[in-house]
Write a protein that holds these residues in place. Structure first.
Motif, PDB file in Angstrom:
ATOM      1  N   LEU A  41       1.103  -1.222   0.020  1.00  0.00           N
ATOM      2  CA  LEU A  41      -0.087   0.000  -0.128  1.00  0.00           C
ATOM      3  C   LEU A  41       0.827   1.115   0.049  1.00  0.00           C
ATOM      4  O   LEU A  41       0.569   2.392  -0.311  1.00  0.00           O
ATOM      5  N   MET A  42       2.010   1.101   0.598  1.00  0.00           N
ATOM      6  CA  MET A  42       2.890   2.315   0.592  1.00  0.00           C
ATOM      7  C   MET A  42       3.464   2.575  -0.561  1.00  0.00           C
ATOM      8  O   MET A  42       3.387   3.971  -1.191  1.00  0.00           O
ATOM      9  N   TYR A  43       3.951   1.732  -1.545  1.00  0.00           N
ATOM     10  CA  TYR A  43       4.228   2.043  -2.931  1.00  0.00           C
ATOM     11  C   TYR A  43       2.939   2.298  -3.727  1.00  0.00           C
ATOM     12  O   TYR A  43       3.067   3.341  -4.705  1.00  0.00           O
ATOM     13  N   ARG A  44       1.755   1.705  -3.466  1.00  0.00           N
ATOM     14  CA  ARG A  44       0.773   2.287  -4.274  1.00  0.00           C
ATOM     15  C   ARG A  44       0.500   3.603  -4.204  1.00  0.00           C
ATOM     16  O   ARG A  44       0.036   4.428  -4.685  1.00  0.00           O
ATOM     17  N   ALA A  45       0.609   4.033  -2.602  1.00  0.00           N
ATOM     18  CA  ALA A  45       0.275   5.495  -2.357  1.00  0.00           C
ATOM     19  C   ALA A  45       1.385   6.569  -2.903  1.00  0.00           C
ATOM     20  O   ALA A  45       0.847   7.466  -3.518  1.00  0.00           O
ATOM     21  N   ALA A  46       2.643   6.119  -3.025  1.00  0.00           N
ATOM     22  CA  ALA A  46       3.676   6.758  -3.971  1.00  0.00           C
ATOM     23  C   ALA A  46       3.170   6.747  -5.276  1.00  0.00           C
ATOM     24  O   ALA A  46       3.197   7.953  -5.936  1.00  0.00           O
ATOM     25  N   VAL A 100      -3.526   2.643 -10.853  1.00  0.00           N
ATOM     26  CA  VAL A 100      -2.532   2.330  -9.947  1.00  0.00           C
ATOM     27  C   VAL A 100      -1.644   1.137 -10.338  1.00  0.00           C
ATOM     28  O   VAL A 100      -0.547   0.857 -10.191  1.00  0.00           O
ATOM     29  N   ASP A 101      -2.430  -0.045 -10.264  1.00  0.00           N
ATOM     30  CA  ASP A 101      -2.073  -1.381 -10.631  1.00  0.00           C
ATOM     31  C   ASP A 101      -1.167  -1.353 -11.863  1.00  0.00           C
ATOM     32  O   ASP A 101      -0.012  -1.952 -11.782  1.00  0.00           O
ATOM     33  N   ASP A 102      -1.379  -0.472 -12.826  1.00  0.00           N
ATOM     34  CA  ASP A 102      -0.572  -0.446 -14.107  1.00  0.00           C
ATOM     35  C   ASP A 102       0.811  -0.056 -13.694  1.00  0.00           C
ATOM     36  O   ASP A 102       1.490  -0.116 -14.593  1.00  0.00           O
ATOM     37  N   SER A 103       0.812   1.143 -12.914  1.00  0.00           N
ATOM     38  CA  SER A 103       2.136   1.810 -12.825  1.00  0.00           C
ATOM     39  C   SER A 103       2.831   1.618 -11.568  1.00  0.00           C
ATOM     40  O   SER A 103       4.080   1.851 -11.502  1.00  0.00           O
ATOM     41  N   VAL A 104       2.488   0.799 -10.679  1.00  0.00           N
ATOM     42  CA  VAL A 104       3.159   0.625  -9.370  1.00  0.00           C
ATOM     43  C   VAL A 104       4.461  -0.192  -9.351  1.00  0.00           C
ATOM     44  O   VAL A 104       5.328   0.159  -8.622  1.00  0.00           O
ATOM     45  N   SER A 105       4.614  -1.110 -10.355  1.00  0.00           N
ATOM     46  CA  SER A 105       5.791  -1.879 -10.345  1.00  0.00           C
ATOM     47  C   SER A 105       7.022  -0.675 -10.892  1.00  0.00           C
ATOM     48  O   SER A 105       8.068  -0.900 -10.355  1.00  0.00           O
ATOM     49  N   SER A 106       6.747   0.304 -11.621  1.00  0.00           N
ATOM     50  CA  SER A 106       7.809   1.290 -12.258  1.00  0.00           C
ATOM     51  C   SER A 106       8.112   1.907 -10.878  1.00  0.00           C
ATOM     52  O   SER A 106       9.163   2.326 -10.782  1.00  0.00           O
ATOM     53  N   VAL A 107       7.022   2.481 -10.296  1.00  0.00           N
ATOM     54  CA  VAL A 107       7.250   3.265  -9.044  1.00  0.00           C
ATOM     55  C   VAL A 107       8.250   2.730  -8.063  1.00  0.00           C
ATOM     56  O   VAL A 107       9.116   3.137  -7.559  1.00  0.00           O
TER      57      VAL A 107
END
Ligand code: DC
Length: 228
Positions: A41-46, A100-107
């Motif tokens: 969730l923390m990476y998702r928040a970022a 968010v799902d689509d971009s979270v791995s990059s972040v």
């Protein structure tokens, strides 16, 4: 979430997407009277914060800068879930949006973002009595935790589980699309340079393909008894 101070050791649970880490971890925590933190969730928040501010999620320097200026806190929600507040707004309900799902791995692959999140995770773990789930908890965040669990299942089983969840909530989506997206996330999570997904050398690997939810939780409760 406050750091309450305790001698009961933290427990690490890692594994790929939809391996059941969060629901199993939450249930384990409630069985043994521990707090629970879903670090994803923390990476998702970022990620949500970057998108909201119009930052290109594929620009590591811009993502790092946005994360540095993000004021966030994690707390226990009413149902044992975590709540995340970013710049004064409770963003929890946005964190599983497809965007968010689509971009979270990059972040999550940006080194500076990981430094910020890992520092906060270590602060929370130092209070003990917490089950922490993620990808690098046993390898990087709390490598000295006396119990490290690595939950896994084949990509097909995990895609099937996600497909059933989408159907249950009334979202129409093709199984093959979920399978492809999951394979892509697995690849990014396990091949990234910073803290790639892998079991710690001394992790207890639990393959959940043939196990029910209750069987997995019971097994983990038994493992936890050895360290409590
Ligand atoms: O567990 P999840 O699907 O909510 O994780 C979201 C993303 O964050 C996923 O791409 C992996 C990444 N992540 C990570 O790199 N390290 C963690 N400790 C937790 C999640």
């Amino acid at each position: 979430m406050s750091n309450t101070g305790s001698t009961r050791p933290p427990i690490a649970i890692d594994g790929p997407a939809v391996s059941g880490k969060s629901s199993v971890g939450r249930s384990l925590a409630s069985h043994i009277g521990y707090r629970f933190l879903d670090t994803g969730l923390m990476y998702r928040a970022a990620t949500w914060n970057a998108i909201k501010n119009g930052v290109d999620v594929n620009d590591p320097a811009a993502v790092a800068q946005a994360s540095e200026s993000m004021d966030f806190s994690v707390s226990d929600g009413k149902t044992g879930d975590n709540q995340i507040v970013v710049n004064g707004e409770d963003v929890t309900k946005h964190l599983h949006a497809p965007m968010v799902d689509d971009s979270v791995s990059s972040v999550a692959s940006v080194g500076r973002v990981r430094e910020i999140m890992v520092a906060e995770q270590r602060r929370l773990a130092s209070g003990g009595a917490i089950v922490m789930v993620g990808r690098d908890i046993g390898t990087v965040v709390i490598p000295k935790a006396p119990l490290k669990i690595y939950l896994t299942a084949t990509v097909r089983t995990r895609a099937n589980r996600r497909h059933r969840e989408f159907i249950a909530e009334g979202t129409e989506i093709e199984f093959e699309d979920i399978l492809r997206s999951m394979e892509q996330r697995d690849l990014i999570d396990s091949s990234r340079e910073n803290s790639p997904l892998r079991p710690a050398d001394d992790a207890r690997v639990v393959d959940t393909d043939e196990l029910s939810f209750e069987e997995v939780v019971n097994h983990l409760v038994e493992l936890a008894k050895d360290v409590l």
